[in-house]
Design an enzyme around this catalytic site. Structure first.
Site, PDB file in Angstrom:
ATOM      1  CG  HIS A 110      -1.862   1.085   1.376  1.00  0.00           C
ATOM      2  ND1 HIS A 110      -3.209   0.883   1.638  1.00  0.00           N
ATOM      3  CD2 HIS A 110      -1.690   2.432   1.318  1.00  0.00           C
ATOM      4  CE1 HIS A 110      -3.818   2.055   1.719  1.00  0.00           C
ATOM      5  NE2 HIS A 110      -2.914   3.009   1.531  1.00  0.00           N
TER       6      HIS A 110
ATOM      7  CG  HIS B 145       4.581   2.845   2.697  1.00  0.00           C
ATOM      8  ND1 HIS B 145       4.126   1.718   2.056  1.00  0.00           N
ATOM      9  CD2 HIS B 145       5.835   2.577   3.118  1.00  0.00           C
ATOM     10  CE1 HIS B 145       5.072   0.785   2.096  1.00  0.00           C
ATOM     11  NE2 HIS B 145       6.129   1.281   2.721  1.00  0.00           N
TER      12      HIS B 145
HETATM   13  P1  5GP Z   1       8.320  -0.833   3.252  1.00  0.00           P
HETATM   14  O1  5GP Z   1       9.466  -1.756   3.497  1.00  0.00           O
HETATM   15  O2  5GP Z   1       7.133  -1.542   2.639  1.00  0.00           O
HETATM   16  O3  5GP Z   1       8.723   0.416   2.493  1.00  0.00           O
HETATM   17  O4  5GP Z   1       7.897  -0.270   4.656  1.00  0.00           O
HETATM   18  C1  5GP Z   1       6.916  -0.816   5.454  1.00  0.00           C
HETATM   19  C2  5GP Z   1       7.097  -0.183   6.804  1.00  0.00           C
HETATM   20  O5  5GP Z   1       5.909  -0.384   7.539  1.00  0.00           O
HETATM   21  C3  5GP Z   1       8.235  -0.796   7.624  1.00  0.00           C
HETATM   22  O6  5GP Z   1       9.182   0.232   7.929  1.00  0.00           O
HETATM   23  C4  5GP Z   1       7.546  -1.345   8.863  1.00  0.00           C
HETATM   24  O7  5GP Z   1       8.291  -1.144  10.031  1.00  0.00           O
HETATM   25  C5  5GP Z   1       6.228  -0.575   8.888  1.00  0.00           C
HETATM   26  N1  5GP Z   1       5.100  -1.311   9.444  1.00  0.00           N
HETATM   27  C6  5GP Z   1       4.714  -2.584   9.152  1.00  0.00           C
HETATM   28  N2  5GP Z   1       3.604  -2.918   9.855  1.00  0.00           N
HETATM   29  C7  5GP Z   1       3.278  -1.818  10.593  1.00  0.00           C
HETATM   30  C8  5GP Z   1       2.233  -1.556  11.527  1.00  0.00           C
HETATM   31  O8  5GP Z   1       1.364  -2.384  11.829  1.00  0.00           O
HETATM   32  N3  5GP Z   1       2.210  -0.324  12.105  1.00  0.00           N
HETATM   33  C9  5GP Z   1       3.145   0.641  11.801  1.00  0.00           C
HETATM   34  N4  5GP Z   1       3.030   1.820  12.420  1.00  0.00           N
HETATM   35  N5  5GP Z   1       4.147   0.424  10.928  1.00  0.00           N
HETATM   36  C10 5GP Z   1       4.210  -0.799  10.329  1.00  0.00           C
HETATM   37 ZN    ZN Z   2      -4.290  -0.907   1.491  1.00  0.00          ZN
END
Ligand code: 5GP
Ligand code: ZN
Length: 107
Positions: A96, A98
């Site tokens: 999703h 971010h």
């Molecule tokens: P990506 O690696 O997809 O760019 O980043 C996902 C981020 O989401 C990671 O830094 C991870 O720590 C964070 N994350 C995953 N699950 C949760 C959650 O349930 N709550 C929050 N606040 N952050 C989350």
């Molecule tokens: Zn979503």
């Protein structure tokens, strides 16, 4: 309900757990911070990644970038990194869209 963790967060987090929220986006702290200040901005709309962006999202993504800057200032960040991991090979774990904002507060 959707299986997407960030759609769930948008739906169930209490207002005080958000740094920011409006009808199009929200911001909250990363559960596993990689910097002294680490928050994310996500659209309310489930968009999987940068790769799923189309022209119809230009206004939204622009507002999200501006919000990253505003929230960074509100956190007293003088410098910071803005990161959007894209695709498995780009380190994306949550599908999703971010925007990560990582910095150190000098407030
Ligand atoms: P990506 O690696 O997809 O760019 O980043 C996902 C981020 O989401 C990671 O830094 C991870 O720590 C964070 N994350 C995953 N699950 C949760 C959650 O349930 N709550 C929050 N606040 N952050 C989350
Ligand atoms: Zn979503």
């Amino acid at each position: 309900m959707t299986d997407c963790i960030f759609c769930k967060i948008n739906a169930i987090l209490t207002p005080t757990e958000f740094i920011y929220k409006d009808e199009e986006m929200s911001a909250f702290y990363d559960i596993s911070p990689k910097a002294p200040v680490h928050f994310m901005i996500i659209p309310k709309l489930h968009i999987e990644s940068m790769d799923a962006l189309t022209e119809q999202h230009i206004n939204l993504i622009g507002k999200m970038m501006l919000k990253a800057s505003t929230l960074a200032k509100e956190h007293g960040l003088k410098g910071y990194k803005v990161k959007i991991n894209t695709g498995v090979e780009g380190g994306q774990e949550v599908f999703h869209l971010h925007i990560h904002v990582l910095g150190r507060s000098y407030k």
